[in-house]
Write a protein that holds these residues in place. Structure first.
Motif, PDB file in Angstrom:
ATOM      1  N   HIS A   1       0.837  -1.205   0.000  1.00 43.88           N
ATOM      2  CA  HIS A   1       0.000   0.000   0.000  1.00 43.88           C
ATOM      3  C   HIS A   1       0.870   1.253   0.000  1.00 43.88           C
ATOM      4  O   HIS A   1       0.669   2.177  -0.799  1.00 43.88           O
ATOM      5  N   ASP A   2       1.835   1.297   0.914  1.00 41.39           N
ATOM      6  CA  ASP A   2       2.688   2.479   1.041  1.00 41.39           C
ATOM      7  C   ASP A   2       3.496   2.698  -0.235  1.00 41.39           C
ATOM      8  O   ASP A   2       3.689   3.846  -0.675  1.00 41.39           O
ATOM      9  N   ALA A   3       3.973   1.602  -0.826  1.00 41.42           N
ATOM     10  CA  ALA A   3       4.767   1.709  -2.049  1.00 41.42           C
ATOM     11  C   ALA A   3       3.920   2.256  -3.192  1.00 41.42           C
ATOM     12  O   ALA A   3       4.372   3.113  -3.959  1.00 41.42           O
ATOM     13  N   ALA A   4       2.696   1.776  -3.318  1.00 39.05           N
ATOM     14  CA  ALA A   4       1.822   2.233  -4.400  1.00 39.05           C
ATOM     15  C   ALA A   4       1.517   3.718  -4.267  1.00 39.05           C
ATOM     16  O   ALA A   4       1.606   4.477  -5.240  1.00 39.05           O
ATOM     17  N   LEU A   5       1.186   4.163  -3.076  1.00 34.96           N
ATOM     18  CA  LEU A   5       0.871   5.576  -2.855  1.00 34.96           C
ATOM     19  C   LEU A   5       2.098   6.451  -3.102  1.00 34.96           C
ATOM     20  O   LEU A   5       1.998   7.524  -3.704  1.00 34.96           O
ATOM     21  N   ALA A   6       3.249   5.993  -2.647  1.00 33.04           N
ATOM     22  CA  ALA A   6       4.467   6.772  -2.819  1.00 33.04           C
ATOM     23  C   ALA A   6       4.837   6.904  -4.293  1.00 33.04           C
ATOM     24  O   ALA A   6       5.183   7.989  -4.768  1.00 33.04           O
ATOM     25  N   LEU A   7       4.751   5.800  -5.026  1.00 33.60           N
ATOM     26  CA  LEU A   7       5.141   5.832  -6.440  1.00 33.60           C
ATOM     27  C   LEU A   7       4.206   6.708  -7.266  1.00 33.60           C
ATOM     28  O   LEU A   7       4.650   7.462  -8.137  1.00 33.60           O
ATOM     29  N   VAL A   8       2.910   6.609  -7.017  1.00 40.54           N
ATOM     30  CA  VAL A   8       1.966   7.442  -7.758  1.00 40.54           C
ATOM     31  C   VAL A   8       2.256   8.914  -7.495  1.00 40.54           C
ATOM     32  O   VAL A   8       2.180   9.750  -8.406  1.00 40.54           O
ATOM     33  N   GLY A   9       2.591   9.242  -6.257  1.00 37.94           N
ATOM     34  CA  GLY A   9       2.918  10.629  -5.938  1.00 37.94           C
ATOM     35  C   GLY A   9       4.218  11.089  -6.567  1.00 37.94           C
ATOM     36  O   GLY A   9       4.354  12.255  -6.927  1.00 37.94           O
ATOM     37  N   GLU A  10       5.177  10.183  -6.724  1.00 40.91           N
ATOM     38  CA  GLU A  10       6.503  10.561  -7.229  1.00 40.91           C
ATOM     39  C   GLU A  10       6.585  10.567  -8.756  1.00 40.91           C
ATOM     40  O   GLU A  10       7.182  11.475  -9.347  1.00 40.91           O
ATOM     41  N   VAL A  11       6.029   9.531  -9.397  1.00 41.97           N
ATOM     42  CA  VAL A  11       6.217   9.394 -10.849  1.00 41.97           C
ATOM     43  C   VAL A  11       4.922   9.463 -11.637  1.00 41.97           C
ATOM     44  O   VAL A  11       4.928   9.431 -12.865  1.00 41.97           O
ATOM     45  N   GLY A  12       3.774   9.535 -10.930  1.00 44.81           N
ATOM     46  CA  GLY A  12       2.490   9.566 -11.622  1.00 44.81           C
ATOM     47  C   GLY A  12       1.927   8.170 -11.830  1.00 44.81           C
ATOM     48  O   GLY A  12       2.658   7.173 -11.787  1.00 44.81           O
ATOM     49  N   TYR A  13       0.635   8.130 -12.074  1.00 45.16           N
ATOM     50  CA  TYR A  13      -0.032   6.832 -12.202  1.00 45.16           C
ATOM     51  C   TYR A  13       0.424   6.069 -13.445  1.00 45.16           C
ATOM     52  O   TYR A  13       0.651   4.858 -13.397  1.00 45.16           O
ATOM     53  N   ALA A  14       0.573   6.772 -14.567  1.00 49.17           N
ATOM     54  CA  ALA A  14       0.916   6.102 -15.820  1.00 49.17           C
ATOM     55  C   ALA A  14       2.252   5.369 -15.725  1.00 49.17           C
ATOM     56  O   ALA A  14       2.426   4.301 -16.326  1.00 49.17           O
ATOM     57  N   ARG A  15       3.205   5.935 -14.985  1.00 48.08           N
ATOM     58  CA  ARG A  15       4.537   5.334 -14.896  1.00 48.08           C
ATOM     59  C   ARG A  15       4.678   4.393 -13.701  1.00 48.08           C
ATOM     60  O   ARG A  15       5.741   3.777 -13.516  1.00 48.08           O
TER      61      ARG A  15
END
Length: 209
Positions: free
Chosen positions: A21-35
């Protein structure tokens, strides 16, 4: 010598889910959903990607559960710190003040990068994925909308809102303008704007002399 204790698989599973969960939220915030990818989430969480595929069918499903979990954790923190148990709309007897308080908090949430990125991603995916959209409405939107319905009905009983007003329609006068401005980024989303939305909406809802 103490007997050997078997590993607690449920606790390990909970830790893995939280890490994902934490990884998914962090990545979407950092690189965007598409990436954001399943592989990226797995690497960030320190788990195999097959673990994720075993629990979720897609990255959108991961993000949905992560967002719900984040909300539950925030609510738990609010409970322990006295931030409000029911997390509903206050009922102080002043409808305008209560609505402004809640809409200002909504503005703050939508402007928070940690919340904005996953919310935008889920909103977009919900449009093209009917199953995800139904879950998005049921689990995220509907509980919040019902809080407005409850508060507006209370205002009707107190004589602050006309008896012929449909609370379900009326709440859209409050929510839709903020959502529209936030989605399209037409103009800044501010507390002053939230206050003006409440003032404009209530002129049409209030009992007239």
């Amino acid at each position: 010598m103490s007997p050997h204790k078997a590993p607690d698989s449920s606790r390990r599973s909970d830790r893995s889910r939280r890490a994902i969960h934490d990884a998914a939220l962090a990545l979407v915030g950092e690189v965007g959903y598409a990436r954001t990818t399943i592989e990226g989430i797995a690497a960030r969480a320190g788990v195999g990607k097959q673990t994720i595929y075993r629990w979720w069918p897609s990255k959108a499903a991961v993000l949905m559960e992560a967002f719900l979990d984040m909300g539950a954790r925030q609510a738990a923190v609010a409970d322990t710190t006295g931030g409000g148990g029911e997390h509903g709309i206050p009922d102080t007897g002043d409808l305008a003040a209560d609505l402004k308080l809640v809409l200002r908090a909504t503005v703050d949430e939508l402007n928070d990068p940690a919340i904005e990125a996953p919310t935008r991603a889920l909103t977009a995916e919900a449009v093209i994925d009917p199953a995800l959209g139904a879950r998005f409405v049921e689990n995220l939107l509907e509980p919040q909308l019902q809080l407005y319905v409850t508060r507006l009905r209370s205002a009707q009983e107190a004589g602050e809102v006309r008896a012929d007003v449909d609370p379900r329609t009326a709440l859209e006068l409050l929510i839709a303008p903020l959502t529209h401005r936030w989605l399209l980024r037409t103009l800044p989303l501010t507390h002053d704007y939230a206050d003006s939305v409440v003032d404009h909406a209530l002129r049409g809802l209030s009992v007239r002399p």
